[in-house]
Design a protein around this motif. Structure first.
Motif, PDB file in Angstrom:
ATOM      1  N   CYS A 151       0.836  -1.198   0.000  1.00 21.07           N
ATOM      2  CA  CYS A 151       0.000   0.000   0.000  1.00 21.07           C
ATOM      3  C   CYS A 151       0.870   1.246   0.000  1.00 21.07           C
ATOM      4  CB  CYS A 151      -0.901   0.018   1.239  1.00 21.07           C
ATOM      5  SG  CYS A 151      -2.125  -1.280   1.205  1.00 21.07           S
ATOM      6  N   HIS A 152       1.958   1.156   0.735  1.00 18.17           N
ATOM      7  CA  HIS A 152       2.843   2.306   0.820  1.00 18.17           C
ATOM      8  C   HIS A 152       3.423   2.641  -0.553  1.00 18.17           C
ATOM      9  CE1 HIS A 152       5.327   5.190   2.847  1.00 18.17           C
ATOM     10  NE2 HIS A 152       6.412   4.689   2.277  1.00 18.17           N
ATOM     11  N   ALA A 153       3.819   1.575  -1.273  1.00 20.91           N
ATOM     12  CA  ALA A 153       4.381   1.789  -2.610  1.00 20.91           C
ATOM     13  C   ALA A 153       3.366   2.467  -3.509  1.00 20.91           C
ATOM     14  CB  ALA A 153       4.819   0.450  -3.203  1.00 20.91           C
ATOM     15  N   LEU A 154       2.115   2.025  -3.405  1.00 22.23           N
ATOM     16  CA  LEU A 154       1.084   2.628  -4.245  1.00 22.23           C
ATOM     17  C   LEU A 154       0.781   4.057  -3.803  1.00 22.23           C
ATOM     18  CD1 LEU A 154      -1.235  -0.422  -4.733  1.00 22.23           C
ATOM     19  CD2 LEU A 154      -0.239   0.915  -6.550  1.00 22.23           C
ATOM     20  N   ALA A 155       0.817   4.260  -2.490  1.00 21.45           N
ATOM     21  CA  ALA A 155       0.538   5.603  -1.979  1.00 21.45           C
ATOM     22  C   ALA A 155       1.589   6.573  -2.489  1.00 21.45           C
ATOM     23  CB  ALA A 155       0.512   5.590  -0.453  1.00 21.45           C
ATOM     24  N   ARG A 156       2.826   6.097  -2.544  1.00 22.16           N
ATOM     25  CA  ARG A 156       3.913   6.939  -3.044  1.00 22.16           C
ATOM     26  C   ARG A 156       3.686   7.295  -4.498  1.00 22.16           C
ATOM     27  NH1 ARG A 156       9.615   4.746  -1.565  1.00 22.16           N
ATOM     28  NH2 ARG A 156       9.596   5.176   0.653  1.00 22.16           N
ATOM     29  N   ALA A 157       3.106   6.340  -5.206  1.00 26.48           N
ATOM     30  CA  ALA A 157       2.847   6.593  -6.616  1.00 26.48           C
ATOM     31  C   ALA A 157       1.581   7.419  -6.799  1.00 26.48           C
ATOM     32  CB  ALA A 157       2.730   5.275  -7.364  1.00 26.48           C
ATOM     33  N   GLY A 158       0.994   7.850  -5.687  1.00 31.03           N
ATOM     34  CA  GLY A 158      -0.144   8.752  -5.799  1.00 31.03           C
ATOM     35  C   GLY A 158      -1.486   8.085  -5.627  1.00 31.03           C
ATOM     36  N   LEU A 159      -1.487   6.862  -5.165  1.00 28.48           N
ATOM     37  CA  LEU A 159      -2.759   6.170  -5.011  1.00 28.48           C
ATOM     38  C   LEU A 159      -2.830   5.558  -3.616  1.00 28.48           C
ATOM     39  CD1 LEU A 159      -5.172   5.520  -6.997  1.00 28.48           C
ATOM     40  CD2 LEU A 159      -4.274   3.199  -6.964  1.00 28.48           C
ATOM     41  N   PRO A 160      -3.180   6.348  -2.629  1.00 29.61           N
ATOM     42  CA  PRO A 160      -3.223   5.794  -1.279  1.00 29.61           C
ATOM     43  C   PRO A 160      -4.486   4.974  -1.058  1.00 29.61           C
ATOM     44  CG  PRO A 160      -3.834   8.089  -1.234  1.00 29.61           C
ATOM     45  CD  PRO A 160      -3.555   7.765  -2.665  1.00 29.61           C
ATOM     46  N   ARG A 161      -4.354   3.992  -0.203  1.00 28.99           N
ATOM     47  CA  ARG A 161      -5.531   3.199   0.152  1.00 28.99           C
ATOM     48  C   ARG A 161      -6.269   3.922   1.260  1.00 28.99           C
ATOM     49  NH1 ARG A 161      -7.229  -1.263   3.628  1.00 28.99           N
ATOM     50  NH2 ARG A 161      -5.431  -0.953   4.945  1.00 28.99           N
ATOM     51  N   GLU A 162      -7.571   4.071   1.093  1.00 28.26           N
ATOM     52  CA  GLU A 162      -8.352   4.659   2.172  1.00 28.26           C
ATOM     53  C   GLU A 162      -8.373   3.655   3.325  1.00 28.26           C
ATOM     54  OE1 GLU A 162      -9.472   7.645   1.951  1.00 28.26           O
ATOM     55  OE2 GLU A 162      -9.187   7.981  -0.184  1.00 28.26           O
ATOM     56  N   PRO A 163      -8.399   4.135   4.548  1.00 31.33           N
ATOM     57  CA  PRO A 163      -8.326   3.192   5.656  1.00 31.33           C
ATOM     58  C   PRO A 163      -9.469   2.184   5.659  1.00 31.33           C
ATOM     59  CG  PRO A 163      -8.212   5.471   6.440  1.00 31.33           C
ATOM     60  CD  PRO A 163      -8.432   5.526   4.974  1.00 31.33           C
ATOM     61  N   TRP A 164     -10.626   2.621   5.171  1.00 30.07           N
ATOM     62  CA  TRP A 164     -11.776   1.722   5.238  1.00 30.07           C
ATOM     63  C   TRP A 164     -11.867   0.821   4.024  1.00 30.07           C
ATOM     64  CZ3 TRP A 164     -14.480   2.824   0.907  1.00 30.07           C
ATOM     65  CH2 TRP A 164     -14.335   4.109   0.360  1.00 30.07           C
ATOM     66  N   GLU A 165     -10.950   0.990   3.096  1.00 32.43           N
ATOM     67  CA  GLU A 165     -11.055   0.288   1.823  1.00 32.43           C
ATOM     68  C   GLU A 165     -10.563  -1.152   1.944  1.00 32.43           C
ATOM     69  OE1 GLU A 165      -8.945   2.312  -1.194  1.00 32.43           O
ATOM     70  OE2 GLU A 165     -10.446   1.860  -2.726  1.00 32.43           O
ATOM     71  N   GLY A 166     -11.342  -2.076   1.450  1.00 31.70           N
ATOM     72  CA  GLY A 166     -10.933  -3.468   1.456  1.00 31.70           C
ATOM     73  C   GLY A 166      -9.908  -3.730   0.363  1.00 31.70           C
ATOM     74  N   ALA A 167      -9.209  -4.867   0.513  1.00 31.21           N
ATOM     75  CA  ALA A 167      -8.111  -5.161  -0.405  1.00 31.21           C
ATOM     76  C   ALA A 167      -8.600  -5.334  -1.839  1.00 31.21           C
ATOM     77  CB  ALA A 167      -7.393  -6.421   0.059  1.00 31.21           C
ATOM     78  N   GLN A 168      -9.771  -5.957  -1.977  1.00 37.91           N
ATOM     79  CA  GLN A 168     -10.242  -6.240  -3.329  1.00 37.91           C
ATOM     80  C   GLN A 168     -10.634  -4.936  -4.052  1.00 37.91           C
ATOM     81  OE1 GLN A 168     -14.000  -8.318  -3.804  1.00 37.91           O
ATOM     82  NE2 GLN A 168     -12.917  -9.905  -4.962  1.00 37.91           N
ATOM     83  N   HIS A 169     -11.335  -4.114  -3.325  1.00 34.40           N
ATOM     84  CA  HIS A 169     -11.765  -2.842  -3.870  1.00 34.40           C
ATOM     85  C   HIS A 169     -10.556  -2.005  -4.282  1.00 34.40           C
ATOM     86  CE1 HIS A 169     -13.689   1.175  -3.768  1.00 34.40           C
ATOM     87  NE2 HIS A 169     -14.746   0.484  -4.189  1.00 34.40           N
ATOM     88  N   PHE A 170      -9.592  -1.988  -3.400  1.00 36.14           N
ATOM     89  CA  PHE A 170      -8.381  -1.206  -3.660  1.00 36.14           C
ATOM     90  C   PHE A 170      -7.638  -1.758  -4.877  1.00 36.14           C
ATOM     91  CE2 PHE A 170      -3.837  -0.245  -2.420  1.00 36.14           C
ATOM     92  CZ  PHE A 170      -3.916   1.081  -2.807  1.00 36.14           C
ATOM     93  N   ALA A 171      -7.600  -3.084  -4.969  1.00 35.62           N
ATOM     94  CA  ALA A 171      -6.886  -3.707  -6.088  1.00 35.62           C
ATOM     95  C   ALA A 171      -7.524  -3.297  -7.411  1.00 35.62           C
ATOM     96  CB  ALA A 171      -6.907  -5.222  -5.928  1.00 35.62           C
ATOM     97  N   ALA A 172      -8.858  -3.259  -7.409  1.00 39.97           N
ATOM     98  CA  ALA A 172      -9.554  -2.881  -8.643  1.00 39.97           C
ATOM     99  C   ALA A 172      -9.205  -1.444  -9.020  1.00 39.97           C
ATOM    100  CB  ALA A 172     -11.063  -3.028  -8.436  1.00 39.97           C
ATOM    101  N   ARG A 173      -9.192  -0.589  -8.020  1.00 38.80           N
ATOM    102  CA  ARG A 173      -8.888   0.803  -8.261  1.00 38.80           C
ATOM    103  C   ARG A 173      -7.442   0.958  -8.753  1.00 38.80           C
ATOM    104  NH1 ARG A 173      -8.514   5.486  -4.942  1.00 38.80           N
ATOM    105  NH2 ARG A 173      -7.943   4.283  -3.116  1.00 38.80           N
ATOM    106  N   ALA A 174      -6.531   0.207  -8.087  1.00 42.77           N
ATOM    107  CA  ALA A 174      -5.123   0.318  -8.456  1.00 42.77           C
ATOM    108  C   ALA A 174      -4.880  -0.219  -9.856  1.00 42.77           C
ATOM    109  CB  ALA A 174      -4.267  -0.437  -7.440  1.00 42.77           C
TER     110      ALA A 174
END
Lengths: 669, 300, 303
Positions: free
Chosen positions: A597-620
């Motif tokens: 998540c940190h790597a993605l956040a650095r690239a400008g796509l942070p995971r919202e705290p409430w966001e599940g892994a699957q949802h985040f993966a789709a977004r990423a």
């Protein structure tokens, strides 16, 4: 802040940290007691108590006019007390008074911090008066107390027990040690060149003066302050009884009172030839306010010190801080010719001499004209005429002191005997002078060094014998031989049983305990000496030697400081890593995912705290189409590990995470 | 939704840092001028303590979780009260935590946040302009452990809340009152069951005024009996021409509040948005929400 | 299994156009053996949804319109003395059906409401000391008009909890409305429907829902949600609500063809399951239960 909601005249500081702070301040003020006016100290403690009373609910803090009145009163009082508001003692008095006033006034977080800083400052002032290990440990405890109080204060509304805060303060201190050591070793020292120097009045100096008069030695004979410590780097330690630490030579005598005497012109003076085994000494001198540099009889010339005609070393400046020097002594005087002005000075007689004295000396001269025989005759006189060696010889009148001493009272301490003997010699035509210094000391077998205390102060006599040179004559040796072979303390102990009834109740059973106590004292002194040697004496030169030892002698200060900074930064980084790790107990998988998540956040796509892994993966995956496959794989593995029945392998997941490339920010959007 | 939350802990010096620096310089000077090794040592120990406390200050806020619970809507001009929940990271505690909504605003203080039980505290701040807000910028600071440094952290918490427009204006109710049904016989069924009260309007018989209620309440209420016509009060944007937007909004808000207090059935009509006639708590809020977000000046 | 459920959802979707979320939620509710509360204005297709569900599953369907003069006996049935047999004979009420649609549940008196809700909870009815089991499966869809009207009795909070979900249908979108306007008459369409899932299969699926895996990490998240709701509201989510949330999420996960529950499943069903359970706190927070539930899901971090 809710707990500090400000009202001007009611207290806003919780009682528990306030009590801690007051204790710390009081502890820091106590060692300054001697240099601060008594009424100021009393006022300070009254302020401490008053502040605690003010902290009760409903009580009001003093108003502004009252505070101004107190301020003016204390400054005026100090000025009246000392006749001036400027100077060391008025300065410290005003400081203590101001701290007391600040304490009364303190009313909120900011004031509380000011009190903490004042406590640090007072602790610093304590170190001006003494720097030995004991004082330093005392100061360290004050600092720890202030730290614990601050920690407790900042814990806020639910501070918990004091021991928790203290525990954290100790941990902070412990963690601070590495950087402190680093700074201590490498921070460049600069000494001297400062205008601001405390005069001798600050230190507890009650040592040897430049003047010998009846009672001047016995007044310090019970003072157990350390004058200096000496070790012998070559290992040849002379026997205790012949350890005469030479301080000053007194040329001008008037019966029992002797003073420094004439200043001899430098041109006429040449160092006397000496012989015998060389004795090298390293001496750590405590500040004594004078200029004497003590050394074993008879010192050679030393760099950085003047060599006086009496064969003594003198510092160019008053010794106001600890001073460490190395000196070599040779026990035998081979001087054959006495310069005429010295000869004149050594024979200079007091103006008035009683006929009885003249008659006594004449009787000796009648026996033999030989100076050596006259000396013997004089010593014999002291031995047979029931002279007593005592700490309480009583006072002698100035006018006819010698007569009174020699023929009536016959009670004296070393200074009486040395002064009387030297005067008698001069009457007999034998050149003589009085030497003041210390005799023997205590050998610390643990640290292999000699401790010389004020109680070892001694005065003896030197006579000039043709073809022999200056010869040391110690009349005390004749009157009280045990005094010379042992030190004063044990001499007094063994003699009080007969002469002094007041301390007769000491029982034999206590002797064993006293020996243990004595051993402990020696061990403590040894520790103190090490402290003195390695911490207090770590000055410019010692630091240079240390750097040379490390092979850094030629490295510039700038680069050393940079390395210190780098090391500090590394330490800080390590500490923060340690603190962070010790706080989180997230498992490996969780950490791996957090890294993802940190790597993605650095690239400008942070995971919202409430966001599940699957949802985040789709977004990423939508955001980074090139890495969609990897993102999907990692997320899928994580989901299986987290929410599945435990069939997935954590190793696979961690490998996948490690393969993680840097996500490039998609251009355009 | 806002961009990525800037959720990093920064440690800053403060006034006390200066004070400490002054004391340290004094110690160093004393060490040098008095060649006092003990003063040097004290100085170095305090210096490194300050450095270590900086790390501790950082670690104290690191891993602290903050979230916001439902924020009750307020009228513009009142204080918004934000219930904040602080949760500790597993295995760690956080001390002396101060939370405020933005710089300079009053803050709420929490002693310790421990892992087992999250702490709740309420931060109040003066409400911004009316509107619908979705993000709360929280500022968390702490001076722990020694106070020589302040750790600071900003968190943007996604949470929506409404600031209703201030009810203001003294224009009379619009007279566009349309009966939903014709009264069956056009005569009031007086003496039937008491059916509640509604706002008294000029021209109505004073005999129906609920005088007891008038003693308690500044608004005059008319007693109603069941069987009376059920009327709808239309609160229409269009009936307030010639005023600027904010005045209109405020006036409508005033009417909504008065109508709700008077147990009226009312309908709010805004350009592009109609809140259908109804009454009661949820209808009241629906109307005010519509007013709050109507051409809202808040860019949030 | 997923395809079966998908077929079911798509068939319902033919009639209830543009309401896929609501249809899915209703299906999940059914699969999780829960009862459904639909809160919306009249005419948006509440009845049609219930009817379609019953049809597609081949369930016996009854509709009861609640009115203020409805008595408990009118729905559960009563015992009437039979002269010929000289004993009381139980005449089952309309509740004895596999799928019951209750229209305007808040119009009936609390007495009748509680009789219904008791029957829903116990899955049997006790009259004159005799227990009559309700058919299986047993599924209640109740509708409620959201606006306060004179002469209605809002359901008490304890009874709202008996409904697994509360959904809103809402006005259909423009395109969906157009489809409806142009399309066949819904009632005729409904008659042509064939059951896509026999009752045995439904029971099997319902069994399977309970077996969908919920890992400790997920239960942590679920409990975090419950605790958060209890912290911030006077009366937070009950343990029964927690169970409801879990079952609904399990059903949702199964509908996605997954054998494990993800936080996303909880979030998908969260509002429908939690909103009516939080809504009664309305006076205190002046915000609808829906918003409260949404906030809750927004604020509780996924571990």
């Amino acid at each position: 802040m809710d707990i500090f909601r400000h009202s001007r005249y009611s207290s806003n500081v919780a009682t528990a940290p306030l009590v801690g702070m007051i204790i710390a301040l009081a502890a820091a003020v106590i060692p300054m007691g001697e240099k601060v006016a008594g009424w100021v100290i009393c006022g300070f403690f009254a302020a401490c108590i008053a502040r605690l009373i003010f902290n009760r609910p409903g009580a009001r803090l003093p108003s502004l006019p009252l505070k101004l009145l107190l301020f003016a009163g204390s400054v005026g009082g100090v000025a009246f007390n000392y006749g001036s508001a400027v100077g060391i003692e008025p300065g410290f008095s005003i400081l203590v008074a101001l701290v007391g006033l600040k304490l009364i006034e303190a009313n909120g977080p900011r004031d509380f911090h000011v009190l903490g800083l004042l406590a640090f400052f007072l602790a610093l002032c304590d170190l001006f008066f003494s720097q030995d290990l004991l004082r330093w440990l005392y100061v360290a405890i004050i600092v720890l107390l202030v730290l614990a109080t601050l920690v407790r204060f900042h814990r806020g509304t639910s501070p918990g027990s004091y021991s928790r805060s203290t525990w954290l303060a100790m941990r902070l201190l412990l963690q601070a040690l590495p950087i402190a050591v680093l700074l201590f070793l490498f921070f460049p020292r600069v000494y001297g060149g400062f205008r601001f120097q405390f005069s001798q009045s600050l230190m507890n100096i009650g040592g040897m003066s430049d003047r010998l008069s009846p009672g001047s030695m016995s007044s310090i004979a019970l003072n157990s302050d350390v004058v200096f410590r000496a070790d012998f780097p070559d290992g040849n330690i002379p026997p205790m009884s012949s350890m005469y630490w030479r301080g000053g030579v007194l040329w001008r005598g008037d019966e029992l009172t002797w003073v420094l005497g004439p200043f001899f012109s430098r041109t006429e003076y040449q160092p006397a030839p000496m012989s015998g085994p060389k004795i090298r000494q390293r001496i750590s001198l405590q500040p004594h306010g004078g200029r004497w540099l003590f050394a074993l009889d008879r010192p050679m010339e030393m760099h950085g010190a003047s060599y006086l005609p009496g064969g003594v070393l003198q510092s160019k400046r008053a010794i106001l801080s600890r001073y460490r020097y190395e000196v070599t002594s040779l026990p035998e005087d081979r001087q054959t010719k006495l310069p005429s002005d010295q000869m004149r000075a050594a024979l200079d007689l007091p103006a008035h001499l009683s006929p009885r004295v003249k008659a006594l000396v004449a009787s000796w001269k009648a026996e033999s004209k030989n100076p050596a025989k006259i000396v013997e005759a004089a010593l014999r006189y002291f031995r047979h005429e029931r002279f007593t060696y005592t700490l309480q010889p009583g006072s002698y009148s100035d006018a006819n002191a010698l007569d009174e001493f020699l023929f009536e009272r016959r009670q004296g301490f070393c200074e009486h005997y040395a002064a009387a003997f030297a005067t008698l010699m001069r009457v007999a035509g034998v050149p003589s002078r009085v030497v003041i210094g210390y005799h023997a000391g205590e050998y610390n077998s643990l640290g292999k060094y000699v401790i010389v205390r004020q109680s070892d102060a001694h005065a003896w006599c030197e006579v000039w014998l043709q073809n022999v040179g200056w010869q040391r004559i110690d009349p005390t040796d004749v009157i009280a031989p045990d005094r010379i072979s042992s030190n004063l303390e044990s001499y007094l102990e063994s003699h009080t049983s007969q002469s002094d009834a007041t301390s007769g109740e000491r029982s034999l059973a206590a002797t064993g305990w006293r020996e243990i106590q004595h051993d402990l004292q020696l061990a403590w002194d040894s520790l103190n000496y090490q402290w003195d040697l390695h911490i207090l004496n770590f000055d410019e030169d010692a630091q240079m030697n240390f750097l040379m030892l490390l092979g850094l002698g030629s490295v510039s200060w700038a680069s050393i400081l940079i390395w210190v900074l780098i090391a500090t930064a590394l330490f800080v980084g390590g500490l923060s890593f340690f603190l962070r790790r010790s706080r989180s107990t997230v498992d490996k998988v969780g950490r791996g995912y957090a890294g993802f998540c940190h790597a993605l956040a650095r690239a400008g796509l942070p995971r919202e705290p409430w966001e599940g892994a699957q949802h985040f993966a789709a977004r990423a995956a939508a955001h980074f189409p090139e890495q969609a496959e990897l993102i999907g794989r990692i997320s899928q593995l994580y989901i299986e590990l987290r929410y599945g029945r435990g069939e997935a392998s954590a190793a696979h997941f961690l490998t996948a995470v490690r393969q993680l490339p840097r996500f490039s920010v998609k251009s355009g959007t | 939704m806002e961009s990525a939350p800037t959720d990093r802990v920064w440690v800053w010096p403060n006034g006390r840092t200066l004070g400490l620096a002054a004391v340290l310089v004094a110690m160093c000077y004393a060490g040098a001028s008095q060649s006092n090794g003990a003063a040097y040592l004290l100085c170095f120990i305090l210096t490194s303590l300050a450095i270590v406390s900086l790390v501790h200050a950082w670690a104290n806020l690191h891993g602290l979780g903050a979230s916001v619970e439902s924020i009750p809507p307020v009228f513009a001009g009142d204080d918004v009260s934000v219930p904040v929940v602080l949760t500790a990271r597993k295995g760690g505690s956080h001390f002396g935590v101060l939370v405020s909504v933005s710089d300079g605003a009053p803050s709420a203080h929490e002693g310790a946040v421990v892992p087992e039980s999250p702490s709740r505290l309420e931060v109040r701040f003066p409400s911004p302009a009316r509107g619908h807000y979705r993000v709360i910028p929280l500022r968390i600071t702490s001076d722990y452990p020694l106070g020589f440094f302040t750790a600071r952290r900003r968190i943007k918490v996604a949470h929506e809340f409404y600031v209703y427009p201030t009810p203001h204006g003294d224009l009379p109710f619009p007279l566009t009152v349309a009966p939903t049904r014709q009264p069956r016989d056009g005569v009031r069924h007086e003496g039937d069951d008491f059916g509640g009260t509604r706002l008294w309007r000029p021209g109505e018989s004073q005999r129906h005024i609920d005088w007891k209620a008038a003693a308690r309440n500044p608004v005059l209420l008319t007693k109603q009996w069941t069987g009376e016509t059920d009327e709808i009060l239309y609160l229409d944007w269009a009936t307030l021409p010639g005023l600027d937007t904010e005045t209109r909004i405020s006036q409508l808000a005033r009417w909504v509040v008065t109508a709700e207090r008077g147990f009226e059935t009312y309908e709010l009509r805004l350009p592009g948005k109609i809140v259908r006639a109804s009454r009661g708590e949820s209808h009241f809020h629906a109307c005010l929400r519509a007013l709050a977000s109507f051409e809202s000046p808040a860019a949030n | 299994m997923k395809s079966r459920i998908e077929t079911l959802v798509s068939q319902i979707g033919q009639i209830i156009v543009g309401k896929e979320d609501a249809v899915r939620l209703a299906t999940a509710c059914l699969l999780a053996r829960g009862h459904l509360l639909i809160e919306d204005i009249p005419g948006v297709g509440k009845t049609t949804l219930a009817h379609t569900l019953a049809r597609s599953l081949g369930l016996q369907f009854r509709r009861i319109q609640f009115t203020s003069d409805l008595l408990p006996a009118d729905i559960v049935g009563n015992s009437i003395f039979d002269r010929e047999q000289q004993r009381f004979i139980f005449h089952a009420g309309p509740l004895f059906s596999q799928m019951v649609l209750i229209d305007e549940i808040n119009r009936a008196t609390p007495k009748t409401q509680s009789a219904l809700l008791e029957a829903m909870e116990e899955t049997h009815v006790t009259i004159d000391g005799v227990t009559h089991p309700l058919p299986s499966p047993f599924f209640v869809i109740a509708t409620q008009n959201p606006q306060h009207q004179i002469g209605t009795f809002p359901l008490p909070e304890s009874q709202l909890d008996r409904f697994l979900m509360r959904i809103e249908l809402g006005v259909p979108g423009r395109a969906a409305e157009r489809t409806m306007l142009l399309g066949q008459d819904r009632k005729i369409m409904l008659k042509e429907f064939r059951p896509v899932m026999p009752i045995e299969t439904l029971t099997e699926v319902q069994e399977q829902v309970r077996r969908v895996h919920a890992s400790p990490a997920l239960l942590d998240y679920l409990q975090d949600l419950l605790e958060a709701s209890r912290r911030r509201h006077r009366a937070g989510l009950s343990p029964r609500a927690g169970l409801a949330l879990l079952h609904a999420a399990q059903a949702w996960a199964l509908m996605q063809g997954r054998e494990m529950v993800l936080p996303e499943d909880i979030q998908a069903v969260g509002v429908a399951v939690m909103a009516h359970r939080l809504g009664h706190d309305m006076e205190a927070t002046e915000t609808s239960g829906r918003t409260l539930a949404q906030n809750l899901l927004r604020e509780v971090p996924v571990p």
